[in-house]
Design a protein around this motif. Structure first.
Motif, PDB file in Angstrom:
ATOM      1  N   THR A   8       3.084  22.838 -10.089  1.00 38.05           N
ATOM      2  CA  THR A   8       4.494  23.935 -10.254  1.00 38.05           C
ATOM      3  C   THR A   8       4.180  24.858 -11.393  1.00 38.05           C
ATOM      4  N   ASP A   9       4.976  25.722 -11.281  1.00 32.42           N
ATOM      5  CA  ASP A   9       4.828  26.811 -12.589  1.00 32.42           C
ATOM      6  C   ASP A   9       5.129  26.399 -13.935  1.00 32.42           C
ATOM      7  N   GLU A  10       6.154  25.400 -13.871  1.00 36.36           N
ATOM      8  CA  GLU A  10       6.315  24.594 -15.038  1.00 36.36           C
ATOM      9  C   GLU A  10       5.324  23.711 -15.485  1.00 36.36           C
ATOM     10  N   GLU A  11       4.868  23.011 -14.875  1.00 28.12           N
ATOM     11  CA  GLU A  11       3.807  22.245 -15.145  1.00 28.12           C
ATOM     12  C   GLU A  11       2.540  22.912 -15.544  1.00 28.12           C
ATOM     13  N   LEU A  12       2.330  23.896 -14.790  1.00 33.73           N
ATOM     14  CA  LEU A  12       1.125  24.689 -15.475  1.00 33.73           C
ATOM     15  C   LEU A  12       1.333  25.274 -17.002  1.00 33.73           C
ATOM     16  N   ARG A  13       2.682  25.906 -17.075  1.00 31.73           N
ATOM     17  CA  ARG A  13       2.945  26.565 -18.314  1.00 31.73           C
ATOM     18  C   ARG A  13       2.594  25.741 -19.541  1.00 31.73           C
ATOM     19  N   ALA A  14       3.183  24.657 -19.332  1.00 30.50           N
ATOM     20  CA  ALA A  14       3.157  23.337 -20.185  1.00 30.50           C
ATOM     21  C   ALA A  14       1.643  23.086 -20.447  1.00 30.50           C
ATOM     22  N   PHE A  15       0.972  22.915 -19.429  1.00 33.31           N
ATOM     23  CA  PHE A  15      -0.330  22.633 -19.643  1.00 33.31           C
ATOM     24  C   PHE A  15      -1.138  23.595 -20.405  1.00 33.31           C
ATOM     25  N   ILE A  16      -1.234  24.816 -19.979  1.00 36.87           N
ATOM     26  CA  ILE A  16      -2.045  25.870 -20.587  1.00 36.87           C
ATOM     27  C   ILE A  16      -1.586  26.226 -22.049  1.00 36.87           C
ATOM     28  N   ALA A  17      -0.321  25.740 -22.422  1.00 33.29           N
ATOM     29  CA  ALA A  17       0.116  26.011 -23.702  1.00 33.29           C
ATOM     30  C   ALA A  17      -0.847  25.015 -24.688  1.00 33.29           C
ATOM     31  N   ASP A  18      -1.615  24.011 -24.235  1.00 29.58           N
ATOM     32  CA  ASP A  18      -2.243  23.214 -25.005  1.00 29.58           C
ATOM     33  C   ASP A  18      -3.689  23.979 -25.270  1.00 29.58           C
ATOM     34  N   TYR A  19      -4.040  25.150 -24.694  1.00 26.72           N
ATOM     35  CA  TYR A  19      -5.206  25.798 -24.801  1.00 26.72           C
ATOM     36  C   TYR A  19      -5.129  27.194 -25.498  1.00 26.72           C
ATOM     37  N   ALA A  20      -6.300  27.496 -26.107  1.00 28.25           N
ATOM     38  CA  ALA A  20      -6.223  29.117 -26.576  1.00 28.25           C
ATOM     39  C   ALA A  20      -7.264  29.892 -25.689  1.00 28.25           C
ATOM     40  N   ILE A  21      -6.478  30.003 -24.532  1.00 27.76           N
ATOM     41  CA  ILE A  21      -7.154  30.823 -23.551  1.00 27.76           C
ATOM     42  C   ILE A  21      -6.371  32.039 -22.945  1.00 27.76           C
ATOM     43  N   GLY A  22      -5.143  32.189 -23.891  1.00 23.97           N
ATOM     44  CA  GLY A  22      -4.186  33.513 -23.489  1.00 23.97           C
ATOM     45  C   GLY A  22      -3.101  32.723 -22.511  1.00 23.97           C
ATOM     46  N   ARG A  92      -7.860  16.257 -19.507  1.00 29.46           N
ATOM     47  CA  ARG A  92      -6.460  15.998 -19.587  1.00 29.46           C
ATOM     48  C   ARG A  92      -5.616  15.684 -18.593  1.00 29.46           C
ATOM     49  N   VAL A  93      -4.250  15.765 -18.407  1.00 26.10           N
ATOM     50  CA  VAL A  93      -3.648  15.282 -17.110  1.00 26.10           C
ATOM     51  C   VAL A  93      -2.751  16.381 -16.907  1.00 26.10           C
ATOM     52  N   LEU A  94      -2.574  16.484 -15.536  1.00 30.65           N
ATOM     53  CA  LEU A  94      -1.879  17.670 -15.028  1.00 30.65           C
ATOM     54  C   LEU A  94      -1.211  17.142 -13.658  1.00 30.65           C
ATOM     55  N   ALA A  95       0.035  17.178 -13.429  1.00 31.69           N
ATOM     56  CA  ALA A  95       0.438  16.835 -12.211  1.00 31.69           C
ATOM     57  C   ALA A  95       0.184  15.281 -11.689  1.00 31.69           C
ATOM     58  N   GLY A  96       0.031  14.533 -12.684  1.00 31.88           N
ATOM     59  CA  GLY A  96      -0.517  13.232 -12.617  1.00 31.88           C
ATOM     60  C   GLY A  96      -1.695  12.862 -12.047  1.00 31.88           C
ATOM     61  N   ARG A  97      -2.870  13.999 -12.395  1.00 30.47           N
ATOM     62  CA  ARG A  97      -3.988  13.796 -12.022  1.00 30.47           C
ATOM     63  C   ARG A  97      -4.738  14.323 -13.271  1.00 30.47           C
ATOM     64  N   PRO A  98      -6.070  13.488 -13.540  1.00 33.56           N
ATOM     65  CA  PRO A  98      -6.958  14.027 -14.497  1.00 33.56           C
ATOM     66  C   PRO A  98      -7.195  15.426 -14.291  1.00 33.56           C
ATOM     67  N   ALA A  99      -7.244  16.192 -15.198  1.00 30.77           N
ATOM     68  CA  ALA A  99      -7.557  17.649 -15.104  1.00 30.77           C
ATOM     69  C   ALA A  99      -8.608  18.171 -16.280  1.00 30.77           C
ATOM     70  N   VAL A 100      -9.235  19.313 -15.901  1.00 28.69           N
ATOM     71  CA  VAL A 100     -10.201  19.839 -16.703  1.00 28.69           C
ATOM     72  C   VAL A 100     -10.275  21.308 -16.413  1.00 28.69           C
ATOM     73  N   ILE A 101     -10.227  22.314 -17.300  1.00 29.29           N
ATOM     74  CA  ILE A 101     -10.524  23.735 -17.086  1.00 29.29           C
ATOM     75  C   ILE A 101     -12.048  23.851 -17.586  1.00 29.29           C
ATOM     76  N   VAL A 102     -12.654  24.604 -16.485  1.00 29.18           N
ATOM     77  CA  VAL A 102     -14.057  24.943 -16.887  1.00 29.18           C
ATOM     78  C   VAL A 102     -14.242  26.603 -16.807  1.00 29.18           C
ATOM     79  N   THR A 103     -15.342  26.863 -17.612  1.00 26.50           N
ATOM     80  CA  THR A 103     -15.589  28.484 -17.524  1.00 26.50           C
ATOM     81  C   THR A 103     -16.096  28.938 -16.024  1.00 26.50           C
ATOM     82  N   PHE A 104     -16.041  30.173 -15.693  1.00 27.87           N
ATOM     83  CA  PHE A 104     -15.922  30.708 -14.548  1.00 27.87           C
ATOM     84  C   PHE A 104     -17.454  31.502 -14.550  1.00 27.87           C
TER      85      PHE A 104
END
Length: 330
Positions: A8-22, A92-104
């Protein structure tokens, strides 16, 4: 890649707030692949890939995968790098799943496989094997013989509905491979190391005609290096009509051997390893064909494509069937 878990948009916003990626500009699901939920995440800092790991991935294996990508990148292999959050942790955890952001990674995977793609892939795979040689963290291949047995059992009730007689074909082939597989029951083994184990065309990027990066290391494990080469042979060198393109297979294998020469035992075992690779992907595709949940944003892949490849390798008797002589690879 695929999408099984919606964010969800709310889950994503809360997740991204923990990163310094804009700030988030967009987040779009990626339908290609079959294993995890993947999104193209675009922020004010640029594009990233957001991955949520689904049930087939053991969370205990994730440090192995993330550490391997860092290790390979340090040794010159162009691959995605995990992005750490503000606390220094990438996982980290997002929407009840282990989650990672990786470079493009820039580039595109080839929709039409040309011989030059196979040549570049062979050299890149060999470089990956050499770069992974000093990665000290082992991971057993969960999709080798024992894993195949579990999949034969799990698909037994539905196999004949996909193709009459398929259940017995799978059981017979597993028995044959178990009796021949290198390193089993006292048989000599082959050189081992870290393998990608899933280097299909959609996991290899090209840019301006040159190979620009490798992605999706979530099947990587410790196994026979030549088995990884056999996986690529199956994934890259057969034409849409099911025929092996011997020009492609020769370029793949010869260019691999220019970077990492194969032993005589590896050369002799290639047809057998190709059979094993064909059975592995036949089984996982069959399992997914029978069990993909309704509504999942994922393209199911035809398991019978790998039955045709398996039959080719069953009939192969030497490297001549692949357009090669043993001295081409050693």
């Amino acid at each position: 890649m695929a999408v099984y878990t919606e964010v969800t948009d709310e889950e994503l916003r809360a997740f991204i707030a923990d990163y310094a990626i804009g700030e988030v500009i967009s987040c779009k699901g990626i339908a290609e692949g079959v294993e995890n939920s993947n999104y193209l995440l675009v922020t004010t800092e640029g594009p990233y890939i957001l991955t949520l790991y689904e049930k087939r991935v053991n969370p205990a294996d994730l440090p192995f995968f993330l550490g391997l990508m860092r290790h390979l990148a340090d040794r010159g292999i162009t691959c995605p790098l995990p992005v750490a959050a503000r606390d220094g942790e990438a996982l980290r955890v997002l929407a009840g799943r282990p989650a990672v952001i990786v470079t493009f990674l820039t580039g595109m995977w080839p929709r039409r496989i040309l011989p030059e793609h196979c040549a570049a892939l062979g050299a890149a795979l060999a470089r990956l094997h050499l770069a992974g040689a000093d990665y000290a963290v082992p991971r057993r291949n969960s999709l080798s013989l024992e894993g195949w047995q579990a999949l034969v059992t799990a698909t037994a009730d539905g196999a004949d509905g996909v193709k009459p007689g398929l259940k017995d074909i799978l059981a017979d082939e597993l028995a044959a491979l178990s009796a021949l597989w290198p390193g089993r029951d006292g048989r000599p083994g082959l050189p081992q190391g870290i393998i990608h184990a899933d280097l299909f065309p959609d996991n290899v990027f090209f840019r301006n005609g040159a190979l620009s990066g490798l992605i999706d290391f979530y099947f990587a494990c410790s196994d026979m290096l030549a088995y990884d080469l056999a996986i690529c042979l199956n994934a890259w060198c057969f034409e849409p009509d099911g025929a092996l393109n011997v020009t492609k297979s020769r370029l793949l294998l010869v260019n691999y051997a220019k970077v990492r020469p194969l032993t005589a035992a590896e050369v002799a075992a290639l047809p057998l390893l190709a059979r094993g690779s064909a059975l592995r992907f036949l089984l996982t595709r069959l399992y997914d064909w029978l069990n993909t949940p309704p509504g999942a944003l994922v393209k199911r892949k035809d398991p019978l494509e790998y039955l045709h490849k398996l039959r080719f390798h069953q009939q192969a008797r030497s490297l001549a069937d692949y357009g090669l002589a043993p001295e081409d690879l050693t």
